[in-house]
Design a protein around this motif. Structure first.
Motif, PDB file in Angstrom:
ATOM      1  N   LEU A 151      52.985  27.960 -73.852  1.00  0.00           N
ATOM      2  CA  LEU A 151      51.763  28.750 -73.866  1.00  0.00           C
ATOM      3  C   LEU A 151      51.438  29.198 -75.284  1.00  0.00           C
ATOM      4  N   ILE A 152      50.190  28.971 -75.699  1.00  0.00           N
ATOM      5  CA  ILE A 152      49.715  29.404 -77.009  1.00  0.00           C
ATOM      6  C   ILE A 152      48.784  30.593 -76.800  1.00  0.00           C
ATOM      7  N   GLU A 153      49.132  31.749 -77.348  1.00  0.00           N
ATOM      8  CA  GLU A 153      48.318  32.950 -77.189  1.00  0.00           C
ATOM      9  C   GLU A 153      47.099  32.862 -78.104  1.00  0.00           C
ATOM     10  N   LEU A 154      45.901  32.789 -77.507  1.00  0.00           N
ATOM     11  CA  LEU A 154      44.670  32.673 -78.276  1.00  0.00           C
ATOM     12  C   LEU A 154      43.682  33.761 -77.891  1.00  0.00           C
ATOM     13  N   THR A 155      42.844  34.141 -78.849  1.00  0.00           N
ATOM     14  CA  THR A 155      41.741  35.052 -78.547  1.00  0.00           C
ATOM     15  C   THR A 155      40.629  34.237 -77.889  1.00  0.00           C
ATOM     16  N   ILE A 156      39.625  34.937 -77.346  1.00  0.00           N
ATOM     17  CA  ILE A 156      38.482  34.261 -76.730  1.00  0.00           C
ATOM     18  C   ILE A 156      37.816  33.319 -77.732  1.00  0.00           C
ATOM     19  N   THR A 157      37.640  33.778 -78.960  1.00  0.00           N
ATOM     20  CA  THR A 157      36.982  32.960 -79.981  1.00  0.00           C
ATOM     21  C   THR A 157      37.813  31.728 -80.314  1.00  0.00           C
ATOM     22  N   GLU A 158      39.110  31.892 -80.476  1.00  0.00           N
ATOM     23  CA  GLU A 158      39.978  30.749 -80.766  1.00  0.00           C
ATOM     24  C   GLU A 158      39.981  29.759 -79.610  1.00  0.00           C
ATOM     25  N   LEU A 159      39.966  30.284 -78.386  1.00  0.00           N
ATOM     26  CA  LEU A 159      39.951  29.418 -77.217  1.00  0.00           C
ATOM     27  C   LEU A 159      38.655  28.623 -77.149  1.00  0.00           C
ATOM     28  N   LYS A 160      37.539  29.287 -77.425  1.00  0.00           N
ATOM     29  CA  LYS A 160      36.258  28.594 -77.428  1.00  0.00           C
ATOM     30  C   LYS A 160      36.212  27.549 -78.538  1.00  0.00           C
ATOM     31  N   LEU A 161      36.795  27.851 -79.686  1.00  0.00           N
ATOM     32  CA  LEU A 161      36.802  26.926 -80.810  1.00  0.00           C
ATOM     33  C   LEU A 161      37.589  25.659 -80.485  1.00  0.00           C
ATOM     34  N   ILE A 162      38.805  25.819 -79.965  1.00  0.00           N
ATOM     35  CA  ILE A 162      39.611  24.635 -79.638  1.00  0.00           C
ATOM     36  C   ILE A 162      38.992  23.862 -78.478  1.00  0.00           C
ATOM     37  N   THR A 163      38.345  24.584 -77.545  1.00  0.00           N
ATOM     38  CA  THR A 163      37.673  23.923 -76.424  1.00  0.00           C
ATOM     39  C   THR A 163      36.520  23.061 -76.924  1.00  0.00           C
ATOM     40  N   THR A 164      35.747  23.601 -77.867  1.00  0.00           N
ATOM     41  CA  THR A 164      34.626  22.846 -78.422  1.00  0.00           C
ATOM     42  C   THR A 164      35.112  21.594 -79.138  1.00  0.00           C
ATOM     43  N   LEU A 165      36.187  21.726 -79.904  1.00  0.00           N
ATOM     44  CA  LEU A 165      36.733  20.563 -80.612  1.00  0.00           C
ATOM     45  C   LEU A 165      37.303  19.530 -79.633  1.00  0.00           C
ATOM     46  N   MET A 166      38.020  20.022 -78.606  1.00  0.00           N
ATOM     47  CA  MET A 166      38.645  19.106 -77.635  1.00  0.00           C
ATOM     48  C   MET A 166      37.639  18.441 -76.717  1.00  0.00           C
ATOM     49  N   SER A 167      36.448  19.034 -76.581  1.00  0.00           N
ATOM     50  CA  SER A 167      35.451  18.464 -75.670  1.00  0.00           C
ATOM     51  C   SER A 167      34.986  17.090 -76.137  1.00  0.00           C
ATOM     52  N   ASN A 168      35.059  16.842 -77.447  1.00  0.00           N
ATOM     53  CA  ASN A 168      34.729  15.525 -78.010  1.00  0.00           C
ATOM     54  C   ASN A 168      35.784  15.160 -79.038  1.00  0.00           C
ATOM     55  N   PRO A 169      36.985  14.761 -78.568  1.00  0.00           N
ATOM     56  CA  PRO A 169      38.067  14.466 -79.507  1.00  0.00           C
ATOM     57  C   PRO A 169      37.728  13.303 -80.426  1.00  0.00           C
ATOM     58  N   ASP A 170      38.242  13.414 -81.657  1.00  0.00           N
ATOM     59  CA  ASP A 170      38.042  12.397 -82.693  1.00  0.00           C
ATOM     60  C   ASP A 170      36.593  12.286 -83.154  1.00  0.00           C
TER      61      ASP A 170
END
Length: 232
Positions: A151-170
């Motif tokens: 488990l990686i402890e993330l804030t809401i902003t960090e979670l949204k950031l990684i989610t946005t990046l992962m939504s279109n990988p590469d």
């Protein structure tokens, strides 16, 4: 309607911010001492905290670290509101885990827009379905990220950031795209905010931080394969 905790020892600021929040339909709770923030946040469970840095008892950065260290409050988004405008003060606030930062004197309208953007961002994160990219798994029910089962402890902003990046990988996401997707607006003055959140995200990912790649003058991307050279 959301519940907002306003933390400031200047009565005029509390009244001004409170008035605008109430006009937007929000419920307002306020405290004027750093020592009272954590127990108040635990008792009232606000949806967002507007936190001044210069406070009696404990300063805002110390307060924020306590909020992030407590499992009952670590998920609450925080906007730091302060008279300090120096770059180092801004970076200190963001590196402590703040979701946004606004300096005094400020436009109440701008503060309302930033609060609205963070609240919408929080709601959008909850709506995300489970997403898996390689060893990375985002879970909508727990609003959490795990990497290889850790488990990686993330804030809401960090979670949204990684989610946005992962939504279109590469795929390269420009700064403007990320600022709009995560913060709700694209403002060149926020570029350092984005850089700070990317750095903090990589730090929390540890060895897996290499998946968050940078392409100079182009933007950021989530790399499904690592090992190839990455630009600073």
């Amino acid at each position: 309607m959301s519940k907002i905790l306003v933390v400031d020892d200047e009565k005029d600021i509390v009244e001004l911010v409170g008035l605008h929040l109430q006009r937007e339909g929000h419920e307002v709770v306020s405290v004027d001492n750093g020592l009272a923030v954590l127990p108040t946040a635990v008792r009232h469970a606000p949806d967002l905290i507007v936190l001044d840095i210069m406070l009696p008892g404990l300063d805002g950065v110390q307060v924020h670290r306590r909020l992030r260290a407590d499992t009952r409050t670590r998920h609450i988004p925080v906007i730091m509101l302060t008279a300090r405008s120096q770059v180092n003060d801004r970076i200190t606030g963001l590196e402590s885990g703040a979701d946004d930062y606004l300096t005094k004197p400020f436009s109440p309208r701008e503060l309302m827009l930033r609060i609205g953007a963070i609240l919408r961002r929080s709601q959008k994160v909850v709506m995300l379905s489970q997403q898996r990219v390689g060893d990375f798994v985002l879970d909508r029910n727990s609003m959490s990220l795990t990497v290889k089962g850790r488990l990686i402890e993330l804030t809401i902003t960090e979670l949204k950031l990684i989610t946005t990046l992962m939504s279109n990988p590469d795929v390269i996401h420009s700064r403007s795209e990320l600022l709009t997707a995560v913060w709700g607006y694209a403002d060149d003055t926020q570029s350092r905010t984005l850089d700070t959140h990317i750095k903090r995200l990589r730090d929390k990912l540890g060895d897996h931080g290499v998946h968050v790649g940078t392409l100079r003058r182009q933007g950021y991307l989530f790399r499904t394969k690592v090992g190839e050279p990455q630009e600073a």
